[in-house]
Scaffold this motif. Structure first.
Motif, PDB file in Angstrom:
ATOM      1  N   GLY A 130      16.668 -52.883 -14.839  1.00 48.23           N
ATOM      2  CA  GLY A 130      15.618 -52.420 -15.738  1.00 48.23           C
ATOM      3  C   GLY A 130      14.269 -52.342 -15.050  1.00 48.23           C
ATOM      4  N   GLN A 131      13.996 -53.302 -14.163  1.00 56.07           N
ATOM      5  CA  GLN A 131      12.734 -53.285 -13.431  1.00 56.07           C
ATOM      6  C   GLN A 131      12.666 -52.128 -12.444  1.00 56.07           C
ATOM      7  OE1 GLN A 131      10.539 -54.914 -15.223  1.00 56.07           O
ATOM      8  NE2 GLN A 131       9.709 -55.968 -13.466  1.00 56.07           N
ATOM      9  N   VAL A 132      13.813 -51.731 -11.896  1.00 57.91           N
ATOM     10  CA  VAL A 132      13.828 -50.573 -11.005  1.00 57.91           C
ATOM     11  C   VAL A 132      13.372 -49.315 -11.752  1.00 57.91           C
ATOM     12  CG1 VAL A 132      15.350 -49.024  -9.723  1.00 57.91           C
ATOM     13  CG2 VAL A 132      15.570 -51.493  -9.440  1.00 57.91           C
ATOM     14  N   VAL A 133      13.925 -49.103 -12.924  1.00 55.87           N
ATOM     15  CA  VAL A 133      13.545 -47.924 -13.719  1.00 55.87           C
ATOM     16  C   VAL A 133      12.076 -47.992 -14.115  1.00 55.87           C
ATOM     17  CG1 VAL A 133      14.065 -46.586 -15.785  1.00 55.87           C
ATOM     18  CG2 VAL A 133      15.910 -47.759 -14.575  1.00 55.87           C
ATOM     19  N   THR A 134      11.633 -49.179 -14.536  1.00 49.00           N
ATOM     20  CA  THR A 134      10.229 -49.346 -14.925  1.00 49.00           C
ATOM     21  C   THR A 134       9.300 -49.118 -13.742  1.00 49.00           C
ATOM     22  OG1 THR A 134      10.905 -50.972 -16.586  1.00 49.00           O
ATOM     23  CG2 THR A 134       8.584 -50.930 -15.978  1.00 49.00           C
ATOM     24  N   LEU A 159      12.312 -39.606 -12.461  1.00 50.30           N
ATOM     25  CA  LEU A 159      13.180 -39.159 -13.545  1.00 50.30           C
ATOM     26  C   LEU A 159      14.658 -39.208 -13.148  1.00 50.30           C
ATOM     27  CD1 LEU A 159      13.703 -37.908 -16.298  1.00 50.30           C
ATOM     28  CD2 LEU A 159      13.256 -35.664 -15.287  1.00 50.30           C
ATOM     29  N   LEU A 160      15.001 -38.570 -12.044  1.00 50.60           N
ATOM     30  CA  LEU A 160      16.411 -38.460 -11.669  1.00 50.60           C
ATOM     31  C   LEU A 160      16.992 -39.806 -11.241  1.00 50.60           C
ATOM     32  CD1 LEU A 160      16.369 -35.062  -9.731  1.00 50.60           C
ATOM     33  CD2 LEU A 160      16.840 -35.502 -12.141  1.00 50.60           C
ATOM     34  N   ALA A 161      16.275 -40.514 -10.368  1.00 52.48           N
ATOM     35  CA  ALA A 161      16.759 -41.831  -9.943  1.00 52.48           C
ATOM     36  C   ALA A 161      16.725 -42.811 -11.105  1.00 52.48           C
ATOM     37  CB  ALA A 161      15.915 -42.348  -8.785  1.00 52.48           C
ATOM     38  N   LEU A 196      11.532 -43.871 -19.565  1.00 54.69           N
ATOM     39  CA  LEU A 196      12.312 -42.635 -19.521  1.00 54.69           C
ATOM     40  C   LEU A 196      12.099 -41.795 -20.776  1.00 54.69           C
ATOM     41  CD1 LEU A 196      15.690 -43.877 -18.002  1.00 54.69           C
ATOM     42  CD2 LEU A 196      13.901 -42.527 -16.879  1.00 54.69           C
ATOM     43  N   ALA A 197      11.980 -42.455 -21.921  1.00 53.37           N
ATOM     44  CA  ALA A 197      11.722 -41.724 -23.156  1.00 53.37           C
ATOM     45  C   ALA A 197      10.379 -41.005 -23.101  1.00 53.37           C
ATOM     46  CB  ALA A 197      11.767 -42.680 -24.346  1.00 53.37           C
ATOM     47  N   ALA A 198       9.362 -41.686 -22.563  1.00 52.96           N
ATOM     48  CA  ALA A 198       8.036 -41.058 -22.463  1.00 52.96           C
ATOM     49  C   ALA A 198       8.030 -39.924 -21.446  1.00 52.96           C
ATOM     50  CB  ALA A 198       7.002 -42.118 -22.079  1.00 52.96           C
ATOM     51  N   ARG A 199       8.799 -40.057 -20.370  1.00 52.39           N
ATOM     52  CA  ARG A 199       8.795 -39.049 -19.309  1.00 52.39           C
ATOM     53  C   ARG A 199       9.603 -37.813 -19.679  1.00 52.39           C
ATOM     54  NH1 ARG A 199       6.735 -39.136 -14.516  1.00 52.39           N
ATOM     55  NH2 ARG A 199       6.136 -41.303 -14.843  1.00 52.39           N
ATOM     56  N   THR A 200      10.681 -38.009 -20.445  1.00 50.33           N
ATOM     57  CA  THR A 200      11.572 -36.889 -20.764  1.00 50.33           C
ATOM     58  C   THR A 200      11.353 -36.328 -22.163  1.00 50.33           C
ATOM     59  OG1 THR A 200      13.296 -38.375 -21.621  1.00 50.33           O
ATOM     60  CG2 THR A 200      13.340 -37.869 -19.268  1.00 50.33           C
ATOM     61  N   GLY A 201      10.852 -37.149 -23.092  1.00 48.82           N
ATOM     62  CA  GLY A 201      10.751 -36.721 -24.478  1.00 48.82           C
ATOM     63  C   GLY A 201      12.092 -36.681 -25.179  1.00 48.82           C
ATOM     64  N   SER A 202      13.104 -37.289 -24.582  1.00 51.34           N
ATOM     65  CA  SER A 202      14.456 -37.263 -25.142  1.00 51.34           C
ATOM     66  C   SER A 202      14.564 -38.237 -26.311  1.00 51.34           C
ATOM     67  CB  SER A 202      15.474 -37.639 -24.057  1.00 51.34           C
ATOM     68  OG  SER A 202      16.750 -37.846 -24.607  1.00 51.34           O
TER      69      SER A 202
END
Length: 224
Positions: free
Chosen positions: A90-94, A120-122, A172-178
């Motif tokens: 989780g910290q990697v994604v953050t 985004l991709l990683a 990820l939600a903020a970056r993609t809007g998904s």
């Protein structure tokens, strides 16, 4: 030598002299350059430390997974520690999201855009592996709860990993809007709050029982 070359060369030399004189008279130019270089050094240092931490985390996770596959599954109070690997993912994604947000302030446009694409991709790829780890840790925990998992301070190992998953999924939600990531972040946050409430209550009950035990021991000693 052609006259045009002489005139152009003389004009460039005069421009360089004026720039040098203005830079000598205006120390703000040096301060601005120093700030830019400092910001760039900090960002690149953060990326270097991110790579160090990422490789170290993956090595540790590989060893833990190998032990889970080739040896008996952990039991008792050690089961919650399996969740710690989820926190690293989780910290990697953050971290990827935070570095991509800071990149435009220090890197040129192509590299800043590349940092956003990489985040985004990683980030999505690591998040997928984190969900696999979450399913594995949850299955082991449910099995131990059915067998009567005793309370221990290791129960706090549930909290930080879930919190890291919430921040990573939110990034990820903020970056993609998904909407899929939005609802995943909401579900993980609800799980985090529930886990925090349970662990806090059990910790307070454990501390109160321990305090009563100490008080009883002290009373018996003084009575003797």
């Amino acid at each position: 030598m052609p006259d045009g070359f002489v005139l152009q060369h003389g004009h460039q030399s005069a421009s360089l002299k004026r720039f040098a004189a203005r830079r000598a008279d205006d120390p703000r130019l040096d301060i601005g350059t120093a700030r830019v270089q400092l910001r760039l050094a900090l960002l690149l240092g953060c990326y270097a430390m991110f790579g160090l931490g990422l490789v170290a985390a993956l090595l540790v996770l590989a060893m833990i997974y190998s032990r889970l596959v080739h040896h008996d599954a952990p039991t008792g109070a050690t089961v919650p520690t399996v969740w710690i690997g989820l926190g690293a993912l989780g910290q990697v994604v953050t971290g990827l999201g935070a570095l991509a947000t800071a990149a435009p302030t220090a890197l040129p446009a192509p590299y800043a855009h590349g940092a956003a694409v990489f985040a985004l991709l990683a980030g999505v790829g690591v998040w997928g592996f984190a969900m696999l780890w979450l399913a594995l840790a949850a299955a082991l925990t449910v099995r131990e709860f059915r067998a009567g998992l005793p309370f221990a301070p290791t129960w706090w190992s549930f909290i930080f990993p879930l919190g890291a998953c919430v921040t990573g999924t939110s990034a990820l939600a903020a970056r993609t809007g998904s909407q899929a990531f939005v609802w995943a972040a909401v579900a993980l946050y609800a799980l985090l709050v529930a886990a925090w409430a349970v662990v806090t209550c059990r910790s307070l009950r454990h501390a109160a029982a321990h305090a009563r035990g100490l008080a009883g021991s002290a009373h018996r000693i003084t009575s003797a």
